[in-house]
Design an enzyme around this catalytic site. Structure first.
Site, PDB file in Angstrom:
ATOM      1  N   CYS A  27     -10.574 -18.713  -2.229  1.00 35.37           N
ATOM      2  CA  CYS A  27     -10.102 -17.564  -2.935  1.00 35.37           C
ATOM      3  C   CYS A  27      -8.879 -17.346  -2.996  1.00 35.37           C
ATOM      4  O   CYS A  27      -8.113 -18.240  -3.033  1.00 35.37           O
ATOM      5  CB  CYS A  27     -11.011 -16.592  -2.498  1.00 35.37           C
ATOM      6  SG  CYS A  27     -10.444 -16.061  -0.652  1.00 35.37           S
ATOM      7  N   HIS A 555      -7.687  -6.693  -3.515  1.00 36.84           N
ATOM      8  CA  HIS A 555      -8.932  -7.480  -3.039  1.00 36.84           C
ATOM      9  C   HIS A 555     -10.250  -6.773  -3.239  1.00 36.84           C
ATOM     10  O   HIS A 555     -10.451  -5.842  -2.425  1.00 36.84           O
ATOM     11  CB  HIS A 555      -8.726  -8.135  -1.875  1.00 36.84           C
ATOM     12  CG  HIS A 555      -9.739  -9.317  -1.739  1.00 36.84           C
ATOM     13  ND1 HIS A 555     -10.906  -9.336  -1.154  1.00 36.84           N
ATOM     14  CD2 HIS A 555      -9.349 -10.723  -1.681  1.00 36.84           C
ATOM     15  CE1 HIS A 555     -11.542 -10.430  -1.128  1.00 36.84           C
ATOM     16  NE2 HIS A 555     -10.564 -11.385  -1.407  1.00 36.84           N
TER      17      HIS A 555
END
Length: 636
Positions: A27, A555
């Protein structure tokens, strides 16, 4: 290898080695391993390694937290790992075409550079031959150039043997050994058939077989099929053969089975398919030449991929050897130029420097009719450009047949095919038609590919000069002597201290100082004027840098990378300049939570250590109109 080679080797070693890794994804901040046995990983050693922020184990993943530069580390880790054996259980289902594209792309990606070089060498030789005529084409210099350009294509199965075995998890050099038998003297050009013709043909212990007239040189699919079989057999033999004799007995038995089967079954099946295809196409040509042109133009590149285009070549050679011009390959007249136009659109439109580097030689090779680098390296992996070039090839193929273009003699490819279209009376009509169709093919394929678009690789970040300097050096901003400025909230929601983040990498401040926002509206807006440094493909996280040098990570949700982009939409691209208030990302809060994920959104100042002051808001609720941080920059 890149600059993180040493770190990559440490990571692979400490997670238990390649043999302990089932799969790897990443990620925006961390490498996410799926390990066969997490107890084999040395977590303490990884946590104490420079360049690793921390290690986390959650959701069946072994997560090595790196930071914003994780994509660069991932590239080097991939190189160290090599090709992983595919997981036998679970995983995401893919359709047959996507699976085929993945196999072909993985096999050809490592040899794209030499393929491109070979294509360019063939083009250079053609240029010299055209410019200097017989005074050059009859020399040994020409022969050397010819070997330089044709050698790789002639022995292509050996290259395929190596990369295909790596893809299927077998031993690459065993793949090369199998391939070398296919291009052995007599088998590489089909001449062995004539040698044994008087004896009733070729057989293996009484089992008859044949090889194609053109041999197995330059073929692709027979070797890929042979490698797939060899990889399976090799793995099975390794399980049952004792270690003391495994080193030599496994390759011996694998080759003993696979090589004869390649000549007895795999190769002949491809021959049968090619012969059936050739006869079928001839029937269509007799029925309607224009329909034939559409089929050949649209399908030529697919035929090349499978090696089935050779089905027509013997008929072409037979016709020309009798002095009869042929239209059998007229439909493919402008296919290479359609492919080249699509590659040009990718070259112009992509924001990824690596893809541009691949596209340039592929474009040059395509001009000279060598389309393998374009197909395997650019258009097929991107899918849409490939189908665009097929469609354009079909249309130009129909026009070529309708105009009555015929091949008069075997000649060059690409722009050098024109000489093969000139009849004995010297008429240039066919050449003019071909040039016009080629120009149309390039323009049409370029325009359609550019308009339809394609899934681009991650673009190369382009920052303002000041931001680029800060991002590269990590030094404190030199915009002014003493500056304080506000960073506004990128979204609306409830504010929580960072320590309440449901992810230790954030809650422990390992990635920088910041806050957590529990969103009430699923929309991210630019909190300042700056540039999008990173936009992860799953759109769950975005990294920004302000025009004053502050780096911000947003995020959206915890572990939401597993959603693979579902419920997220992005309105910007990596490297794009943004102004405060611009819409960056939208997301469906309810759907994400219904899928079982926490929508907590950490907002992190990732270069906190370079700033003299980060003052957090004391508000319990914020909107994009509210200040989230006050940043202080010390004297430079």
């Amino acid at each position: 290898m890149g600059k993180y080679e040493a770190l990559a080797k440490i990571i692979v070693k400490q997670v238990g080695g390649k043999e302990n890794v089932n799969s790897l994804t990443n990620c925006i901040t961390r490498l996410r391993f799926k390990l066969k046995d997490e107890s084999k990983a040395n977590t303490d050693a990884l946590k104490n390694t420079d360049g690793i922020v921390t290690v986390m184990q959650a959701g069946g993943q072994y997560q090595v937290v790196i930071g914003n530069h994780v994509p660069d580390v991932r590239q080097d880790v991939d190189t160290v790992l090599g090709v992983l054996e595919p997981e036998t259980t679970g995983g995401t289902k893919v359709n047959l075409f996507d699976g085929f594209v993945d196999i072909i792309s993985s096999i050809f990606q490592p040899i794209l550079a030499p393929l491109s070089a070979a294509g360019m060498l063939k083009g250079l030789n053609a240029i010299l031959s055209f410019a200097l005529g017989a005074s050059f084409s009859g020399t040994s210099t020409y022969a050397v150039f010819n070997a330089m350009g044709d050698g790789l294509f002639l022995f292509l199965p050996i290259f395929i043997g190596y990369t295909a075995m790596k893809k299927f998890g077998g031993s690459p050099f065993l793949g090369m050994m199998i391939a070398s038998s296919m291009v052995y003297k007599g088998f590489i050009d089909g001449s062995a058939t004539k040698v044994f013709e008087a004896a009733g043909g070729m057989d293996f212990f009484g089992i008859p077989f044949s090889i194609p007239a053109a041999g197995y040189g330059s073929t692709v699919m027979p070797m890929i099929a042979a490698a797939a079989l060899a990889a399976v057999l090799e793995k099975q033999f390794k399980k049952v053969i004792p270690d003391v004799v495994k080193l030599f007995l496994v390759p011996f038995l694998t080759a003993l089975i696979v090589i004869p089967l390649t000549f007895l079954i795999i190769g002949p099946v491809m021959n049968f398919a090619a012969d059936g295809l050739g006869n079928g196409l001839l029937a269509i040509l007799d029925f309607n030449p224009i329909i034939f042109g559409v089929i050949i133009g649209f399908g030529w590149q697919v035929l090349v991929m499978f090696g089935l285009h050779w089905a027509l070549i013997p008929f072409v050679i037979m016709s020309l050897s009798q002095g009869i011009p042929t239209s059998l390959i007229t439909g493919a007249t402008s296919v290479a130029m359609a492919q080249t136009g699509a590659v040009l659109a990718v070259l112009v439109k992509t924001k990824n420097d690596k893809l541009k580097e691949l596209a340039i030689p592929a474009f040059i090779s395509g001009i000279f009719g060598i389309t393998e680098p374009a197909i395997y390296g650019i258009t097929l992996p991107k899918k849409k450009p490939f189908w665009v070039s097929c469609a354009v090839g079909g249309v130009t193929g129909a026009f070529a047949m309708g105009l009555g273009i015929k091949t008069q003699q075997m000649g060059g490819l690409g722009i050098f095919k024109y000489t093969s279209l000139i009849p004995k009376d010297g008429s240039m009509k066919n050449v003019v038609y071909a040039v016009v169709l080629d120009i149309i093919a390039v323009i049409a394929a370029f325009a359609l590919t550019y308009m339809i678009g394609f899934e681009d690789d991650a673009p190369t970040t382009k920052l303002s000069k000041e931001a680029a300097k800060l991002a590269a050096t990590g030094k404190k901003s030199q915009v002014s002597e003493l500056v304080e400025y506000d960073i506004f909230s990128p979204l609306a929601g409830d504010v929580l201290p960072l320590s309440e983040a449901e992810d230790a990498a954030f809650s422990e401040g390992l990635l920088g100082q910041g806050l957590v926002i529990r969103p009430t509206i699923g929309e991210i807006k630019a909190p300042f004027d700056g540039v999008v440094m990173t936009l992860f493909p799953t759109k769950h996280a975005i990294g920004l840098i302000s025009d004053k040098g502050t780096e911000l990570l947003i995020h959206i949700g915890i572990d939401t990378v597993e959603l693979e982009g579902q419920y997220y939409d992005a309105f910007v691209t990596q490297g794009q300049a943004v102004n405060r208030g611009d819409k960056l990302i939208t997301f469906d809060i309810a759907a994400i939570e219904a899928a079982g994920f926490n929508t907590q959104t950490p907002v992190i100042v990732t270069n906190s250590q370079t700033l003299s002051k980060i003052e957090m808001t004391d508000q319990l609720k914020v909107s994009p109109a509210d200040r989230l941080f006050k940043i202080g920059l010390a004297n430079s």
